[in-house]
Structure formats: C-alpha cells, structure tokens
Design a protein around this motif. Structure first.
Motif, PDB file in Angstrom:
ATOM      1  N   ARG A  43       0.832  -1.213   0.000  1.00 24.74           N
ATOM      2  CA  ARG A  43       0.000   0.000   0.000  1.00 24.74           C
ATOM      3  C   ARG A  43       0.865   1.261   0.000  1.00 24.74           C
ATOM      4  O   ARG A  43       0.554   2.230  -0.695  1.00 24.74           O
ATOM      5  CB  ARG A  43      -0.929  -0.019   1.217  1.00 24.74           C
ATOM      6  N   ILE A  44       1.937   1.259   0.766  1.00 27.85           N
ATOM      7  CA  ILE A  44       2.830   2.422   0.804  1.00 27.85           C
ATOM      8  C   ILE A  44       3.441   2.663  -0.573  1.00 27.85           C
ATOM      9  O   ILE A  44       3.515   3.808  -1.038  1.00 27.85           O
ATOM     10  CB  ILE A  44       3.934   2.232   1.868  1.00 27.85           C
ATOM     11  N   LEU A  45       3.867   1.601  -1.231  1.00 25.26           N
ATOM     12  CA  LEU A  45       4.444   1.746  -2.573  1.00 25.26           C
ATOM     13  C   LEU A  45       3.418   2.290  -3.563  1.00 25.26           C
ATOM     14  O   LEU A  45       3.746   3.122  -4.417  1.00 25.26           O
ATOM     15  CB  LEU A  45       4.999   0.409  -3.058  1.00 25.26           C
ATOM     16  N   GLN A  46       2.180   1.849  -3.441  1.00 21.81           N
ATOM     17  CA  GLN A  46       1.130   2.365  -4.316  1.00 21.81           C
ATOM     18  C   GLN A  46       0.880   3.849  -4.052  1.00 21.81           C
ATOM     19  O   GLN A  46       0.697   4.632  -4.987  1.00 21.81           O
ATOM     20  CB  GLN A  46      -0.155   1.556  -4.132  1.00 21.81           C
ATOM     21  N   GLN A  47       0.892   4.251  -2.790  1.00 17.86           N
ATOM     22  CA  GLN A  47       0.716   5.662  -2.456  1.00 17.86           C
ATOM     23  C   GLN A  47       1.909   6.494  -2.929  1.00 17.86           C
ATOM     24  O   GLN A  47       1.739   7.625  -3.364  1.00 17.86           O
ATOM     25  CB  GLN A  47       0.519   5.833  -0.954  1.00 17.86           C
ATOM     26  N   LEU A  48       3.092   5.934  -2.842  1.00 15.59           N
ATOM     27  CA  LEU A  48       4.291   6.613  -3.310  1.00 15.59           C
ATOM     28  C   LEU A  48       4.237   6.818  -4.822  1.00 15.59           C
ATOM     29  O   LEU A  48       4.580   7.887  -5.328  1.00 15.59           O
ATOM     30  CB  LEU A  48       5.531   5.799  -2.921  1.00 15.59           C
ATOM     31  N   GLU A  49       3.778   5.810  -5.516  1.00 15.00           N
ATOM     32  CA  GLU A  49       3.608   5.897  -6.969  1.00 15.00           C
ATOM     33  C   GLU A  49       2.632   7.019  -7.330  1.00 15.00           C
ATOM     34  O   GLU A  49       2.878   7.808  -8.245  1.00 15.00           O
ATOM     35  CB  GLU A  49       3.091   4.551  -7.475  1.00 15.00           C
ATOM     36  N   GLU A  50       1.559   7.101  -6.572  1.00 16.12           N
ATOM     37  CA  GLU A  50       0.560   8.141  -6.788  1.00 16.12           C
ATOM     38  C   GLU A  50       1.128   9.528  -6.480  1.00 16.12           C
ATOM     39  O   GLU A  50       0.883  10.490  -7.212  1.00 16.12           O
ATOM     40  CB  GLU A  50      -0.654   7.859  -5.899  1.00 16.12           C
ATOM     41  N   ALA A  51       1.904   9.637  -5.418  1.00 18.95           N
ATOM     42  CA  ALA A  51       2.517  10.921  -5.060  1.00 18.95           C
ATOM     43  C   ALA A  51       3.482  11.383  -6.141  1.00 18.95           C
ATOM     44  O   ALA A  51       3.539  12.575  -6.457  1.00 18.95           O
ATOM     45  CB  ALA A  51       3.246  10.799  -3.721  1.00 18.95           C
TER      46      ALA A  51
END
Length: 89
Positions: A43-51
């Motif tokens: 989930r953190i990696l997905q949020q980082l990708e979005e950021a």
C-alpha cells in the motif's frame, strides 16, 4: 524512488503473495506480522507511486519514511525467524 524501482518492488510483493497458500496451517506470530507488513508495504508503494504521479513532494517524503520503517522491521522479522530456525536445528 523512481517508478521503475517502485514497479520492481511491487512485482516482488505480488510474486511473494502468489506463493502464499491462503490461510493454511498454523502460523507463528512472526509469520503473521511479516505478511501484514508485506501488505502494508504494498500500500505504501502504491501511495508513493501516486505521489510521484501528482508531484506531491510532502506525500512522497512521508511515504518514503514509512517505507524505510517497514523495510527495517521486515529485516528484523527475517532475522528473528532465521535465529528461530537455527535454534531448532
């Protein structure tokens, strides 16, 4: 962190999750924590990708810090598991 690194890290997570045989067997507490942290890391990696996509520097920095914490804790759990296996042998 760049998109390629994120994609590679997510691919590793998807590969590891595909090896999980559902909820079979009794799991020791460290295995349960490890699986939970893998999901949190995903989930953190997905949020980082979005950021990165939206060029939100604050969100990117926040997720990088969280990712570092999760990675460190995963290393600790791996070491504990390795020590546990060695003491059994």
């Amino acid at each position: 962190m760049r998109n390629r690194k994120i994609e590679r890290a997510l691919a590793k997570i998807y590969n590891e999750r595909s090896k999980w045989n559902g909820g079979k067997g009794p799991f020791i507490e460290s295995d349960v924590k490890y699986r939970e942290l893998i999901l949190v890391k995903q989930r953190i990696l997905q949020q980082l990708e979005e950021a990165l996509l939206y060029k939100d520097k604050g969100e990117e920095k926040f997720n990088l810090i969280l990712l570092e914490l999760v990675n460190n804790y995963l290393k600790i759990l791996k070491n504990k598991k390795k020590e546990l296996i060695e003491t059994r042998n």
